[in-house]
Motif scaffolding. Structure first.
Motif, PDB file in Angstrom:
ATOM      1  N   UNK A   1      93.832  77.683   4.878  1.00  0.00           N
ATOM      2  CA  UNK A   1      92.369  78.079   4.494  1.00  0.00           C
ATOM      3  C   UNK A   1      92.452  78.284   3.064  1.00  0.00           C
ATOM      4  N   UNK A   2      91.298  77.384   2.559  1.00  0.00           N
ATOM      5  CA  UNK A   2      91.442  76.998   1.102  1.00  0.00           C
ATOM      6  C   UNK A   2      89.747  77.574   0.898  1.00  0.00           C
ATOM      7  N   UNK A   3      89.375  78.424  -0.239  1.00  0.00           N
ATOM      8  CA  UNK A   3      88.230  78.638  -0.548  1.00  0.00           C
ATOM      9  C   UNK A   3      87.900  78.328  -2.164  1.00  0.00           C
ATOM     10  N   UNK A   4      86.803  77.804  -2.193  1.00  0.00           N
ATOM     11  CA  UNK A   4      86.322  77.190  -3.676  1.00  0.00           C
ATOM     12  C   UNK A   4      84.996  77.719  -4.058  1.00  0.00           C
ATOM     13  N   UNK A   5      85.244  78.225  -5.250  1.00  0.00           N
ATOM     14  CA  UNK A   5      83.968  78.764  -5.955  1.00  0.00           C
ATOM     15  C   UNK A   5      83.602  77.768  -7.132  1.00  0.00           C
ATOM     16  N   UNK A   6      82.315  77.223  -6.946  1.00  0.00           N
ATOM     17  CA  UNK A   6      81.951  76.283  -7.921  1.00  0.00           C
ATOM     18  C   UNK A   6      80.448  76.346  -8.234  1.00  0.00           C
ATOM     19  N   UNK A   7      80.033  75.846  -9.270  1.00  0.00           N
ATOM     20  CA  UNK A   7      78.632  75.805  -9.699  1.00  0.00           C
ATOM     21  C   UNK A   7      77.760  75.317  -8.653  1.00  0.00           C
ATOM     22  N   UNK A   8      78.260  74.079  -8.164  1.00  0.00           N
ATOM     23  CA  UNK A   8      77.436  73.530  -6.712  1.00  0.00           C
ATOM     24  C   UNK A   8      78.257  72.310  -6.240  1.00  0.00           C
ATOM     25  N   UNK A   9      78.336  72.348  -4.829  1.00  0.00           N
ATOM     26  CA  UNK A   9      78.563  71.185  -4.351  1.00  0.00           C
ATOM     27  C   UNK A   9      77.560  70.485  -3.983  1.00  0.00           C
ATOM     28  N   UNK A  10      76.479  70.908  -3.711  1.00  0.00           N
ATOM     29  CA  UNK A  10      75.242  70.126  -3.146  1.00  0.00           C
ATOM     30  C   UNK A  10      74.796  69.277  -3.874  1.00  0.00           C
TER      31      UNK A  10
ATOM     32  N   UNK B   1      62.609  67.114  -4.790  1.00  0.00           N
ATOM     33  CA  UNK B   1      62.581  67.954  -3.613  1.00  0.00           C
ATOM     34  C   UNK B   1      63.926  68.042  -2.860  1.00  0.00           C
ATOM     35  N   UNK B   2      63.726  68.418  -1.517  1.00  0.00           N
ATOM     36  CA  UNK B   2      65.135  68.618  -0.703  1.00  0.00           C
ATOM     37  C   UNK B   2      65.622  67.386  -0.116  1.00  0.00           C
ATOM     38  N   UNK B   3      65.000  66.224  -0.273  1.00  0.00           N
ATOM     39  CA  UNK B   3      65.332  65.064   0.429  1.00  0.00           C
ATOM     40  C   UNK B   3      66.901  64.713   0.099  1.00  0.00           C
ATOM     41  N   UNK B   4      67.191  64.930  -1.493  1.00  0.00           N
ATOM     42  CA  UNK B   4      68.689  64.612  -1.833  1.00  0.00           C
ATOM     43  C   UNK B   4      69.635  65.428  -0.840  1.00  0.00           C
ATOM     44  N   UNK B   5      69.171  66.731  -0.557  1.00  0.00           N
ATOM     45  CA  UNK B   5      70.435  67.483   0.157  1.00  0.00           C
ATOM     46  C   UNK B   5      70.500  66.957   1.774  1.00  0.00           C
ATOM     47  N   UNK B   6      69.399  66.289   2.043  1.00  0.00           N
ATOM     48  CA  UNK B   6      69.853  65.658   3.346  1.00  0.00           C
ATOM     49  C   UNK B   6      70.776  64.353   3.078  1.00  0.00           C
TER      50      UNK B   6
ATOM     51  N   UNK C   1      72.945  64.181   0.794  1.00  0.00           N
ATOM     52  CA  UNK C   1      74.232  64.522   0.538  1.00  0.00           C
ATOM     53  C   UNK C   1      74.956  64.888   2.019  1.00  0.00           C
ATOM     54  N   UNK C   2      74.175  65.571   3.056  1.00  0.00           N
ATOM     55  CA  UNK C   2      74.775  65.898   4.379  1.00  0.00           C
ATOM     56  C   UNK C   2      75.201  64.379   5.071  1.00  0.00           C
ATOM     57  N   UNK C   3      74.370  63.496   4.841  1.00  0.00           N
ATOM     58  CA  UNK C   3      74.797  62.159   5.651  1.00  0.00           C
ATOM     59  C   UNK C   3      76.085  61.414   4.732  1.00  0.00           C
TER      60      UNK C   3
ATOM     61  N   UNK D   1      67.551  59.623 -12.444  1.00  0.00           N
ATOM     62  CA  UNK D   1      68.745  60.235 -11.641  1.00  0.00           C
ATOM     63  C   UNK D   1      69.279  59.151 -10.252  1.00  0.00           C
ATOM     64  N   UNK D   2      70.182  59.121 -10.203  1.00  0.00           N
ATOM     65  CA  UNK D   2      70.960  58.380  -9.019  1.00  0.00           C
ATOM     66  C   UNK D   2      71.752  59.463  -8.369  1.00  0.00           C
ATOM     67  N   UNK D   3      71.678  59.725  -7.081  1.00  0.00           N
ATOM     68  CA  UNK D   3      72.881  60.271  -6.284  1.00  0.00           C
ATOM     69  C   UNK D   3      73.948  59.663  -6.503  1.00  0.00           C
ATOM     70  N   UNK D   4      75.031  60.300  -6.737  1.00  0.00           N
ATOM     71  CA  UNK D   4      76.291  59.865  -6.969  1.00  0.00           C
ATOM     72  C   UNK D   4      76.889  59.033  -5.779  1.00  0.00           C
ATOM     73  N   UNK D   5      76.493  59.494  -4.545  1.00  0.00           N
ATOM     74  CA  UNK D   5      77.144  58.729  -3.480  1.00  0.00           C
ATOM     75  C   UNK D   5      76.262  57.283  -3.289  1.00  0.00           C
ATOM     76  N   UNK D   6      75.354  57.190  -3.962  1.00  0.00           N
ATOM     77  CA  UNK D   6      74.743  55.811  -3.883  1.00  0.00           C
ATOM     78  C   UNK D   6      75.146  54.856  -5.175  1.00  0.00           C
TER      79      UNK D   6
END
Length: 391
Positions: free
Chosen positions: A2-11, A55-60, A62-64, A258-263
Protein backbone atom coordinates in the motif's frame (compact mmCIF):
# COMPACT_ATOMS: atom_id res chain seq x y z
CA UNK A 1 2.01 -3.07 -0.99
CA UNK A 2 0.00 0.00 0.00
CA UNK A 3 1.48 3.29 -1.20
CA UNK A 4 0.21 6.68 -0.07
CA UNK A 5 1.13 9.91 -1.86
CA UNK A 6 0.65 13.47 -0.67
CA UNK A 7 1.07 15.99 -3.50
CA UNK A 8 -0.12 19.40 -4.60
CA UNK A 9 -2.37 17.91 -7.27
CA UNK A 10 -2.71 14.74 -9.29
CA UNK A 11 -5.86 15.97 -11.03
CA UNK A 12 -4.47 19.19 -12.50
CA UNK A 13 -1.35 19.90 -14.54
CA UNK A 14 -2.16 23.60 -14.97
CA UNK A 15 1.28 25.21 -14.38
CA UNK A 16 2.08 22.06 -12.41
CA UNK A 17 4.51 19.84 -14.29
CA UNK A 18 5.04 17.57 -11.27
CA UNK A 19 1.64 16.04 -11.97
CA UNK A 20 3.01 14.49 -15.18
CA UNK A 21 5.55 12.25 -13.45
CA UNK A 22 3.41 11.50 -10.43
CA UNK A 23 0.57 10.29 -12.63
CA UNK A 24 2.94 7.95 -14.45
CA UNK A 25 4.39 6.58 -11.23
CA UNK A 26 0.94 5.98 -9.72
CA UNK A 27 -0.30 4.30 -12.90
CA UNK A 28 2.77 2.04 -12.99
CA UNK A 29 2.40 1.06 -9.34
CA UNK A 30 -1.28 0.22 -9.88
CA UNK A 31 -0.47 -1.81 -12.96
CA UNK A 32 1.89 -3.91 -10.84
CA UNK A 33 -0.85 -4.65 -8.35
CA UNK A 34 0.02 -2.16 -5.62
CA UNK A 35 -2.71 -0.20 -3.86
CA UNK A 36 -2.20 3.54 -4.36
CA UNK A 37 -3.99 6.31 -2.47
CA UNK A 38 -3.34 9.95 -3.38
CA UNK A 39 -4.16 12.96 -1.22
CA UNK A 40 -4.16 16.56 -2.43
CA UNK A 41 -5.40 19.78 -0.77
CA UNK A 42 -8.91 20.74 -1.72
CA UNK A 43 -7.94 24.29 -2.70
CA UNK A 44 -4.79 23.43 -4.69
CA UNK A 45 -3.96 26.53 -6.72
CA UNK A 46 -3.31 24.49 -9.86
CA UNK A 47 -6.75 22.90 -9.79
CA UNK A 48 -8.44 26.16 -8.80
CA UNK A 49 -6.94 27.98 -11.78
CA UNK A 50 -7.75 25.11 -14.12
CA UNK A 51 -11.42 25.01 -13.12
CA UNK A 52 -11.69 28.79 -13.18
CA UNK A 53 -10.37 29.00 -16.74
CA UNK A 54 -11.68 25.78 -18.29
CA UNK A 55 -14.47 24.44 -16.10
CA UNK A 56 -14.62 20.83 -14.95
CA UNK A 57 -14.33 19.24 -18.41
CA UNK A 58 -10.52 18.77 -18.04
CA UNK A 59 -11.16 16.61 -14.96
CA UNK A 60 -13.31 14.33 -17.09
CA UNK A 61 -10.52 14.23 -19.66
CA UNK A 62 -8.04 13.27 -16.95
CA UNK A 63 -10.28 10.39 -15.87
CA UNK A 64 -10.41 9.09 -19.45
CA UNK A 65 -6.66 9.42 -19.97
CA UNK A 66 -5.74 7.84 -16.64
CA UNK A 67 -8.43 5.26 -15.82
CA UNK A 68 -8.24 4.13 -12.24
CA UNK A 69 -6.29 7.16 -11.00
CA UNK A 70 -8.00 9.43 -8.50
CA UNK A 71 -7.21 11.48 -5.45
CA UNK A 72 -8.84 12.34 -2.17
CA UNK A 73 -9.12 16.10 -1.87
CA UNK A 74 -8.81 16.83 1.81
CA UNK A 75 -9.59 19.83 3.95
CA UNK A 76 -7.46 21.38 6.64
CA UNK A 77 -8.04 24.59 8.63
CA UNK A 78 -7.82 27.66 6.39
CA UNK A 79 -8.77 25.95 3.14
CA UNK A 80 -11.59 27.14 0.88
CA UNK A 81 -15.06 25.62 0.76
CA UNK A 82 -16.27 23.05 -1.73
CA UNK A 83 -18.43 25.62 -3.48
CA UNK A 84 -15.36 27.60 -4.57
CA UNK A 85 -14.55 24.98 -7.21
CA UNK A 86 -18.10 24.03 -7.98
CA UNK A 87 -17.80 20.68 -6.22
CA UNK A 88 -21.02 18.81 -5.50
CA UNK A 89 -19.55 17.30 -2.33
CA UNK A 90 -17.64 18.90 0.55
CA UNK A 91 -13.93 18.06 0.91
CA UNK A 92 -12.82 15.19 3.12
CA UNK A 93 -11.36 16.21 6.49
CA UNK A 94 -7.80 14.88 6.66
CA UNK A 95 -7.34 12.14 9.26
CA UNK A 96 -3.70 11.04 9.11
CA UNK A 97 -4.31 7.97 11.24
CA UNK A 98 -6.91 6.77 8.77
CA UNK A 99 -4.98 7.82 5.69
CA UNK A 100 -1.79 6.07 6.77
CA UNK A 101 -3.29 2.99 8.39
CA UNK A 102 -1.75 -0.07 6.80
CA UNK A 103 0.61 1.94 4.59
CA UNK A 104 3.89 0.38 3.51
CA UNK A 105 5.40 3.37 1.70
CA UNK A 106 4.47 7.05 1.98
CA UNK A 107 5.70 9.71 -0.45
CA UNK A 108 5.37 13.40 0.41
CA UNK A 109 6.03 15.79 -2.46
CA UNK A 110 7.75 19.08 -1.70
CA UNK A 111 4.82 21.24 -2.87
CA UNK A 112 3.09 20.57 0.45
CA UNK A 113 2.66 22.91 3.39
CA UNK A 114 5.45 22.78 5.97
CA UNK A 115 2.95 21.97 8.70
CA UNK A 116 1.59 18.94 6.84
CA UNK A 117 5.12 17.68 6.19
CA UNK A 118 5.88 18.02 9.90
CA UNK A 119 2.66 16.31 10.99
CA UNK A 120 3.27 13.33 8.71
CA UNK A 121 6.79 13.04 10.13
CA UNK A 122 5.41 13.04 13.67
CA UNK A 123 2.93 10.34 12.70
CA UNK A 124 5.80 8.26 11.29
CA UNK A 125 7.72 8.65 14.56
CA UNK A 126 4.78 7.18 16.48
CA UNK A 127 3.90 4.59 13.82
CA UNK A 128 7.09 3.08 12.37
CA UNK A 129 5.33 0.42 10.30
CA UNK A 130 5.83 2.31 7.01
CA UNK A 131 8.72 3.96 5.18
CA UNK A 132 8.48 7.70 4.62
CA UNK A 133 10.19 9.60 1.80
CA UNK A 134 10.22 13.28 0.83
CA UNK A 135 10.20 14.00 -2.92
CA UNK A 136 12.01 17.12 -4.19
CA UNK A 137 11.53 18.14 -7.82
CA UNK A 138 12.29 21.86 -7.87
CA UNK A 139 15.17 24.32 -7.81
CA UNK A 140 14.15 25.85 -4.48
CA UNK A 141 16.90 23.95 -2.65
CA UNK A 142 19.29 26.32 -4.45
CA UNK A 143 17.16 29.43 -5.03
CA UNK A 144 15.19 29.36 -1.75
CA UNK A 145 17.29 27.32 0.70
CA UNK A 146 15.61 28.83 3.76
CA UNK A 147 12.22 27.55 2.62
CA UNK A 148 13.57 24.04 2.06
CA UNK A 149 15.57 23.99 5.29
CA UNK A 150 12.32 24.79 7.12
CA UNK A 151 10.83 21.42 6.20
CA UNK A 152 11.03 19.16 9.24
CA UNK A 153 12.33 15.85 7.88
CA UNK A 154 13.74 14.44 11.11
CA UNK A 155 11.46 11.43 11.05
CA UNK A 156 11.63 10.78 7.29
CA UNK A 157 13.67 7.86 6.02
CA UNK A 158 15.16 10.02 3.29
CA UNK A 159 14.70 12.21 0.24
CA UNK A 160 14.10 11.40 -3.41
CA UNK A 161 15.86 14.17 -5.34
CA UNK A 162 15.41 14.62 -9.08
CA UNK A 163 19.09 15.28 -9.66
CA UNK A 164 22.44 14.49 -8.07
CA UNK A 165 23.18 18.12 -7.25
CA UNK A 166 19.98 18.31 -5.16
CA UNK A 167 20.74 14.98 -3.52
CA UNK A 168 24.16 16.35 -2.55
CA UNK A 169 22.60 19.50 -1.07
CA UNK A 170 20.40 17.48 1.28
CA UNK A 171 23.37 15.41 2.38
CA UNK A 172 25.81 18.31 2.77
CA UNK A 173 23.36 20.58 4.62
CA UNK A 174 22.05 17.79 6.83
CA UNK A 175 18.43 18.41 5.82
CA UNK A 176 17.74 14.66 5.73
CA UNK A 177 19.35 11.49 7.03
CA UNK A 178 19.94 10.21 3.47
CA UNK A 179 18.99 10.98 -0.11
CA UNK A 180 18.80 9.29 -3.48
CA UNK A 181 18.74 10.61 -7.03
CA UNK A 182 15.37 9.85 -8.62
CA UNK A 183 15.00 11.55 -11.98
CA UNK A 184 11.66 12.25 -13.57
CA UNK A 185 10.70 10.20 -16.63
CA UNK A 186 8.04 9.67 -19.29
CA UNK A 187 4.89 7.63 -18.87
CA UNK A 188 5.17 5.58 -22.04
CA UNK A 189 1.58 4.39 -21.73
CA UNK A 190 0.54 7.93 -22.62
CA UNK A 191 3.61 9.36 -24.36
CA UNK A 192 4.37 7.45 -27.55
CA UNK A 193 4.31 8.11 -31.32
CA UNK A 194 0.95 8.54 -33.05
CA UNK A 195 1.61 7.83 -36.72
CA UNK A 196 -0.84 9.02 -39.33
CA UNK A 197 -1.78 12.32 -37.69
CA UNK A 198 -2.21 15.22 -40.16
CA UNK A 199 0.62 17.75 -40.22
CA UNK A 200 -0.46 21.13 -38.77
CA UNK A 201 2.83 22.97 -38.51
CA UNK A 202 6.60 22.90 -38.47
CA UNK A 203 7.45 23.52 -34.82
CA UNK A 204 5.63 23.22 -31.52
CA UNK A 205 6.81 24.17 -28.05
CA UNK A 206 4.86 23.18 -24.94
CA UNK A 207 5.85 25.05 -21.82
CA UNK A 208 4.85 27.79 -19.41
CA UNK A 209 6.34 31.26 -19.46
CA UNK A 210 8.09 30.63 -16.15
CA UNK A 211 8.05 33.95 -14.29
CA UNK A 212 10.79 35.42 -16.52
CA UNK A 213 13.18 32.59 -15.58
CA UNK A 214 13.79 31.96 -19.29
CA UNK A 215 12.34 34.95 -21.16
CA UNK A 216 15.68 35.88 -22.76
CA UNK A 217 16.31 32.24 -23.65
CA UNK A 218 12.89 31.88 -25.25
CA UNK A 219 13.57 34.94 -27.35
CA UNK A 220 16.96 33.64 -28.53
CA UNK A 221 16.16 29.96 -28.98
CA UNK A 222 12.50 30.05 -30.01
CA UNK A 223 11.09 33.38 -31.14
CA UNK A 224 14.00 34.65 -33.21
CA UNK A 225 14.73 31.35 -35.02
CA UNK A 226 11.06 30.81 -35.85
CA UNK A 227 10.76 34.34 -37.21
CA UNK A 228 14.01 34.14 -39.19
CA UNK A 229 13.06 30.82 -40.80
CA UNK A 230 9.43 31.73 -41.38
CA UNK A 231 8.22 28.57 -39.65
CA UNK A 232 4.64 27.64 -38.92
CA UNK A 233 4.89 27.43 -35.14
CA UNK A 234 2.63 26.98 -32.15
CA UNK A 235 3.19 27.47 -28.43
CA UNK A 236 1.10 25.95 -25.64
CA UNK A 237 1.34 27.02 -22.01
CA UNK A 238 -0.01 29.24 -19.26
CA UNK A 239 0.89 32.42 -17.40
CA UNK A 240 2.03 34.27 -20.51
CA UNK A 241 1.92 38.02 -19.77
CA UNK A 242 0.65 40.44 -22.39
CA UNK A 243 4.16 41.39 -23.55
CA UNK A 244 5.01 37.72 -24.09
CA UNK A 245 1.91 37.15 -26.18
CA UNK A 246 2.78 40.22 -28.24
CA UNK A 247 6.29 38.90 -28.79
CA UNK A 248 4.92 35.56 -29.96
CA UNK A 249 2.57 37.28 -32.38
CA UNK A 250 5.36 39.47 -33.76
CA UNK A 251 7.45 36.33 -34.37
CA UNK A 252 4.55 34.74 -36.25
CA UNK A 253 3.90 32.14 -33.56
CA UNK A 254 0.39 30.97 -32.74
CA UNK A 255 -0.23 31.07 -28.99
CA UNK A 256 -2.69 28.28 -28.24
CA UNK A 257 -2.96 28.46 -24.43
CA UNK A 258 -3.12 25.61 -21.96
CA UNK A 259 -2.89 22.07 -23.24
CA UNK A 260 -3.85 19.05 -21.12
CA UNK A 261 -0.66 17.10 -20.81
CA UNK A 262 -2.22 13.86 -21.98
CA UNK A 263 -3.01 15.57 -25.31
CA UNK A 264 0.65 16.47 -25.94
CA UNK A 265 1.42 13.28 -27.94
CA UNK A 266 -1.18 14.21 -30.57
CA UNK A 267 0.16 17.75 -30.81
CA UNK A 268 3.73 16.46 -31.16
CA UNK A 269 2.59 14.06 -33.88
CA UNK A 270 1.16 16.96 -35.89
CA UNK A 271 4.44 18.91 -35.94
CA UNK A 272 7.87 18.20 -37.35
CA UNK A 273 10.16 19.36 -34.54
CA UNK A 274 10.16 20.69 -30.99
CA UNK A 275 12.67 22.50 -28.79
CA UNK A 276 13.85 22.27 -25.19
CA UNK A 277 14.44 25.59 -23.43
CA UNK A 278 15.38 24.99 -19.77
CA UNK A 279 14.84 27.59 -17.09
CA UNK A 280 17.85 29.64 -16.05
CA UNK A 281 18.19 28.25 -12.48
CA UNK A 282 18.59 24.73 -13.84
CA UNK A 283 21.21 25.69 -16.39
CA UNK A 284 23.27 27.77 -13.96
CA UNK A 285 22.93 25.94 -10.66
CA UNK A 286 21.44 22.51 -11.30
CA UNK A 287 23.32 20.78 -14.12
CA UNK A 288 22.09 17.39 -15.21
CA UNK A 289 18.36 18.09 -14.72
CA UNK A 290 16.23 18.50 -17.85
CA UNK A 291 12.53 19.36 -17.77
CA UNK A 292 10.13 16.44 -17.85
CA UNK A 293 8.84 17.67 -21.21
CA UNK A 294 12.14 16.62 -22.73
CA UNK A 295 11.55 13.03 -21.62
CA UNK A 296 7.98 13.18 -22.92
CA UNK A 297 8.87 14.68 -26.29
CA UNK A 298 11.54 12.06 -26.94
CA UNK A 299 9.11 9.32 -25.90
CA UNK A 300 6.70 10.61 -28.54
CA UNK A 301 9.31 10.28 -31.27
CA UNK A 302 9.52 13.93 -32.32
CA UNK A 303 12.96 15.36 -33.27
CA UNK A 304 14.19 17.78 -30.62
CA UNK A 305 16.70 20.63 -30.62
CA UNK A 306 17.81 21.85 -27.21
CA UNK A 307 19.14 25.13 -25.92
CA UNK A 308 22.38 24.63 -23.95
CA UNK A 309 22.33 22.58 -20.76
CA UNK A 310 24.93 20.38 -19.15
CA UNK A 311 23.90 16.71 -19.20
CA UNK A 312 26.20 16.17 -16.22
CA UNK A 313 24.61 12.85 -15.29
CA UNK A 314 24.80 11.29 -18.73
CA UNK A 315 21.08 10.79 -19.13
CA UNK A 316 21.21 11.14 -22.90
CA UNK A 317 23.58 11.16 -25.87
CA UNK A 318 23.56 14.73 -27.21
CA UNK A 319 23.91 14.79 -30.97
CA UNK A 320 22.11 11.46 -31.30
CA UNK A 321 19.09 11.70 -29.02
CA UNK A 322 18.73 15.40 -29.83
CA UNK A 323 20.74 18.29 -31.25
CA UNK A 324 22.24 21.00 -29.04
CA UNK A 325 22.20 24.63 -30.14
CA UNK A 326 24.88 26.68 -28.41
CA UNK A 327 23.28 29.96 -29.49
CA UNK A 328 20.44 31.34 -31.59
CA UNK A 329 22.40 31.00 -34.81
CA UNK A 330 23.01 27.30 -34.22
CA UNK A 331 19.35 26.85 -33.31
CA UNK A 332 18.34 28.22 -36.71
CA UNK A 333 20.85 25.96 -38.44
CA UNK A 334 19.70 22.86 -36.57
CA UNK A 335 16.02 23.56 -37.12
CA UNK A 336 16.62 24.10 -40.83
CA UNK A 337 18.57 20.84 -41.04
CA UNK A 338 15.92 18.79 -39.25
CA UNK A 339 13.11 20.22 -41.34
CA UNK A 340 14.95 19.67 -44.63
CA UNK A 341 16.63 16.33 -43.95
CA UNK A 342 14.11 13.50 -43.39
CA UNK A 343 16.89 11.01 -42.62
CA UNK A 344 18.30 13.23 -39.87
CA UNK A 345 14.83 13.82 -38.41
CA UNK A 346 14.07 10.09 -38.40
CA UNK A 347 17.42 9.23 -36.82
CA UNK A 348 16.94 11.71 -33.97
CA UNK A 349 13.36 10.57 -33.35
CA UNK A 350 14.27 6.88 -33.29
CA UNK A 351 17.40 7.27 -31.15
CA UNK A 352 15.70 9.53 -28.63
CA UNK A 353 12.76 7.19 -28.21
CA UNK A 354 15.05 4.17 -27.82
CA UNK A 355 16.87 5.95 -25.00
CA UNK A 356 13.61 6.65 -23.18
CA UNK A 357 12.45 3.06 -23.54
CA UNK A 358 15.83 1.78 -22.37
CA UNK A 359 16.35 4.02 -19.32
CA UNK A 360 13.83 6.77 -18.71
CA UNK A 361 10.28 5.46 -18.43
CA UNK A 362 8.12 5.59 -15.32
CA UNK A 363 8.53 1.82 -15.19
CA UNK A 364 12.27 2.32 -14.67
CA UNK A 365 11.62 4.84 -11.91
CA UNK A 366 9.21 2.52 -10.12
CA UNK A 367 11.89 -0.17 -10.26
CA UNK A 368 14.23 2.28 -8.55
CA UNK A 369 11.61 3.28 -5.99
CA UNK A 370 10.83 -0.29 -5.04
CA UNK A 371 14.55 -1.04 -4.73
CA UNK A 372 14.97 1.91 -2.36
CA UNK A 373 11.99 0.73 -0.32
CA UNK A 374 13.42 -2.80 -0.16
CA UNK A 375 16.80 -1.48 0.99
CA UNK A 376 15.13 0.50 3.78
CA UNK A 377 13.20 -2.56 4.92
CA UNK A 378 16.38 -4.66 4.86
CA UNK A 379 18.28 -2.07 6.87
CA UNK A 380 15.46 -1.81 9.41
CA UNK A 381 15.29 -5.58 9.79
CA UNK A 382 19.06 -5.84 10.24
CA UNK A 383 19.05 -3.06 12.85
CA UNK A 384 16.20 -4.74 14.73
CA UNK A 385 18.00 -8.08 14.78
CA UNK A 386 21.24 -6.49 15.96
CA UNK A 387 19.35 -4.70 18.74
CA UNK A 388 17.72 -7.92 19.86
CA UNK A 389 21.06 -9.75 19.84
CA UNK A 390 22.94 -7.13 21.84
CA UNK A 391 23.42 -7.91 25.58
Amino acid sequence: MRVVLFCHSLLSDWNHGNAHFLRGVCAELRERGHAVQVYEPHDAWSLANLVQEHGRAPLEGFARAYPGLASTRYAMPGLTTAASLGDPQPPTPLDLHQALDGADLVLVHEWNEHELVRRIGEHRRRNPHYKLLFHDTHHRSVTEPQAMAAYDLRHYDGVLAFGRVIQALYEEKGWARQAWTWHEAADTRVFHPLPGEPREGDLVWIGNWGDDERSAELDEFLLQPVHALGLRARVHGVRYPAHAKRALAEAGIDYAGWLPNYEAPRVFARHAVTVHVPRRPYVRALPGIPTIRMFEALACGIPLVSAPWNDAEGLFTPGEDFLVATDGTRMREHLRAVLNDPALAASLAEHGRRTILARHSCAHRVDELLAIHASLRTTATKTSLETQASP
